[in-house]
Write an enzyme that holds these catalytic residues in place. Structure first.
Site, PDB file in Angstrom:
ATOM      1  N   GLU A  93     -57.314 -46.224  52.082  1.00 59.06           N
ATOM      2  CA  GLU A  93     -58.583 -46.896  51.766  1.00 59.06           C
ATOM      3  C   GLU A  93     -59.242 -46.297  50.530  1.00 59.06           C
ATOM      4  O   GLU A  93     -59.113 -45.107  50.264  1.00 59.06           O
ATOM      5  CB  GLU A  93     -59.532 -46.798  52.960  1.00 59.06           C
ATOM      6  CG  GLU A  93     -59.063 -47.665  54.112  1.00 59.06           C
ATOM      7  CD  GLU A  93     -59.997 -47.615  55.321  1.00 59.06           C
ATOM      8  OE1 GLU A  93     -59.994 -48.577  56.082  1.00 59.06           O
ATOM      9  OE2 GLU A  93     -60.716 -46.624  55.498  1.00 59.06           O
ATOM     10  N   CYS A 106     -64.348 -43.981  45.361  1.00 60.91           N
ATOM     11  CA  CYS A 106     -63.897 -42.887  46.217  1.00 60.91           C
ATOM     12  C   CYS A 106     -62.445 -43.191  46.579  1.00 60.91           C
ATOM     13  O   CYS A 106     -62.161 -44.233  47.174  1.00 60.91           O
ATOM     14  CB  CYS A 106     -64.793 -42.846  47.454  1.00 60.91           C
ATOM     15  SG  CYS A 106     -64.253 -41.668  48.689  1.00 60.91           S
ATOM     16  N   CYS A 113     -54.467 -37.614  57.247  1.00 63.13           N
ATOM     17  CA  CYS A 113     -54.875 -36.261  56.877  1.00 63.13           C
ATOM     18  C   CYS A 113     -54.510 -35.305  58.006  1.00 63.13           C
ATOM     19  O   CYS A 113     -54.645 -35.639  59.181  1.00 63.13           O
ATOM     20  CB  CYS A 113     -56.378 -36.199  56.614  1.00 63.13           C
ATOM     21  SG  CYS A 113     -56.909 -34.574  56.024  1.00 63.13           S
ATOM     22  N   CYS A 117     -60.521 -32.560  60.949  1.00 62.65           N
ATOM     23  CA  CYS A 117     -61.969 -32.322  61.116  1.00 62.65           C
ATOM     24  C   CYS A 117     -62.480 -33.208  62.257  1.00 62.65           C
ATOM     25  O   CYS A 117     -62.190 -34.404  62.289  1.00 62.65           O
ATOM     26  CB  CYS A 117     -62.707 -32.620  59.813  1.00 62.65           C
ATOM     27  SG  CYS A 117     -62.102 -31.663  58.418  1.00 62.65           S
ATOM     28  N   CYS A 120     -64.341 -36.652  61.758  1.00 63.96           N
ATOM     29  CA  CYS A 120     -63.753 -37.587  60.797  1.00 63.96           C
ATOM     30  C   CYS A 120     -62.720 -38.483  61.460  1.00 63.96           C
ATOM     31  O   CYS A 120     -61.821 -38.019  62.147  1.00 63.96           O
ATOM     32  CB  CYS A 120     -63.108 -36.772  59.676  1.00 63.96           C
ATOM     33  SG  CYS A 120     -62.141 -37.765  58.546  1.00 63.96           S
ATOM     34  N   CYS A 337     -68.849 -41.681  54.457  1.00 63.11           N
ATOM     35  CA  CYS A 337     -68.177 -40.400  54.531  1.00 63.11           C
ATOM     36  C   CYS A 337     -67.665 -40.127  55.946  1.00 63.11           C
ATOM     37  O   CYS A 337     -68.425 -40.210  56.903  1.00 63.11           O
ATOM     38  CB  CYS A 337     -69.224 -39.354  54.160  1.00 63.11           C
ATOM     39  SG  CYS A 337     -68.541 -37.898  53.497  1.00 63.11           S
TER      40      CYS A 337
HETATM   41  S1  SF4 Z   1     -62.976 -34.852  56.484  1.00 64.89           S
HETATM   42 FE1  SF4 Z   1     -61.268 -36.106  57.230  1.00 64.89          FE
HETATM   43  S2  SF4 Z   1     -60.092 -36.662  55.420  1.00 64.89           S
HETATM   44 FE2  SF4 Z   1     -61.433 -34.955  54.844  1.00 64.89          FE
HETATM   45  S3  SF4 Z   1     -60.175 -33.095  55.166  1.00 64.89           S
HETATM   46 FE3  SF4 Z   1     -61.307 -33.441  57.081  1.00 64.89          FE
HETATM   47  S4  SF4 Z   1     -59.921 -34.688  58.360  1.00 64.89           S
HETATM   48 FE4  SF4 Z   1     -59.168 -34.803  56.236  1.00 64.89          FE
END
Ligand code: SF4
Length: 345
Positions: A93, A106, A113, A117, A120, A337
């Protein structure tokens, strides 16, 4: 595409070699670069500066990759989210954020990923694969092509590497993509920001491989206990290690590191957190972006009250820190975000 060469996947030197090996003059390679990076052509057949025969001959052995736009959503606030399907079917995306003066894109550096996190959506789906340099640049080219169809002359002005993925975990491809974005697309390094979750040892490498791009570090906590809970990367590179690496990061005159701090209700949003944060960033030329958490379906966290956000900011400002409250754009289309996830349409 089998057997044909993707010309965008070649380095500049390899593209010139490819053209010369076919008995064509060097200027044909220059013309190709012009049509790809300034005219945003999607296919060799669109390079109308070439004769029909040359287009056919080249098209028999080569092609230009062009990700499929699987979905395009527009938010109430004007933010647009693009879901691109890559050649192998993976999806990524990109989010276009317009304001009065800038058109910021962005972009993603990985499909998925690995950093995990907690807050996220992308992280909750794991890493699929690294993107190639051309796949990172293709996001800008594709969006510029689409914009040109509707809004003549106005292209992307600013880039943030803050979409899907940890850019420093794919640094070689990211650095090559940035060379193309600055050198061929003409976007100044000052208008490019790379955001990391905190791969501390990679910061020195970033400074040497992609000097002068703006650095943003996603901090999000004032203690190792909380940060390790919401950002597993902290277990390997705790706050002290990360901030030491930030202190050593070379900053040009008038440049600052941006620390992003997603404020999560009851977790990291107290005035004590703010005071600890002041101590953590001491001695680092920086500004702090406070981002009230954007709840997404299934998330365990909440958004703090406005009073708590303002009280947090007040502590930072009182200690002479530049601290801005950033409302993420595009929340109604999950473009904000931490909300990207490359859902299949
Ligand atoms: S915020 Fe999401 S995309 Fe960014 S490093 Fe952490 S897990 Fe990965």
């Amino acid at each position: 595409m089998s057997g044909r060469v993707n010309l965008k996947a070649l380095s500049r030197e390899d593209l010139f070699r490819f053209i010369l090996e076919r008995g064509l003059p060097r200027f044909r390679a220059e013309q190709l670069l012009h049509w790809v990076y300034e005219r945003y052509v999607a296919d060799i057949s669109g390079v109308t500066e070439f004769s029909k025969k040359l287009r056919d001959d080249l098209g028999a052995v080569a092609y230009l990759s062009c990700p499929e736009v699987a979905q395009r959503l527009t938010s109430r606030d004007g933010t647009e989210k693009f879901l691109f399907r890559l050649e192998d079917g993976e999806t990524i995306e990109s989010v276009l954020i317009p304001d009065d003066k800038r058109l910021t894109l962005c972009i993603s550096s990985q499909a998925g990923c690995a950093m995990g996190c907690e807050f996220c959506l992308t992280g909750s789906h794991g890493l699929k694969r690294n993107l190639q340099a051309y796949e990172i640049v293709d996001q800008v080219l594709s969006v510029n092509r689409m914009i040109r169809m509707t809004e003549k002359g106005r292209g992307v002005t600013n880039i943030v590497l803050m979409g899907m993925g940890e850019p420093l975990a794919n640094l070689d491809a990211v650095a090559e993509a940035l060379r193309r974005i600055t050198g061929l697309l003409g976007i100044s390094k000052r208008r490019i920001t790379l955001s990391t979750s905190g791969l501390a040892p990679k910061l020195a490498e970033l400074a040497s491989k992609a000097p002068d791009v703006n650095l943003a570090v996603s901090l999000n906590a004032s203690t190792d206990e909380v940060r390790s809970r919401i950002m597993p990367v902290n277990r390997k590179y705790p706050l002290r290690t990360l901030l030491d690496a930030c202190r050593k990061f070379p900053l040009g005159p008038m440049r600052r590191i941006t620390f992003e701090y997603v404020l999560i209700g009851g977790l990291n949003d107290s005035e004590s957190d703010a005071r600890r944060l002041v101590g953590l960033v001491k001695g680092i030329r920086c500004k702090i972006n406070l981002i009230p958490f954007n709840p997404h379906p299934g998330s365990a966290f909440t958004r703090p009250s406005e009073e708590r956000v303002l009280a947090f900011q007040k502590v930072l400002v009182k200690h002479d820190l530049a601290a801005l409250i950033r409302e993420s754009k595009g929340q109604d289309i999950l473009a904000a975000c931490g909300q990207l996830r490359a859902a299949q349409p």
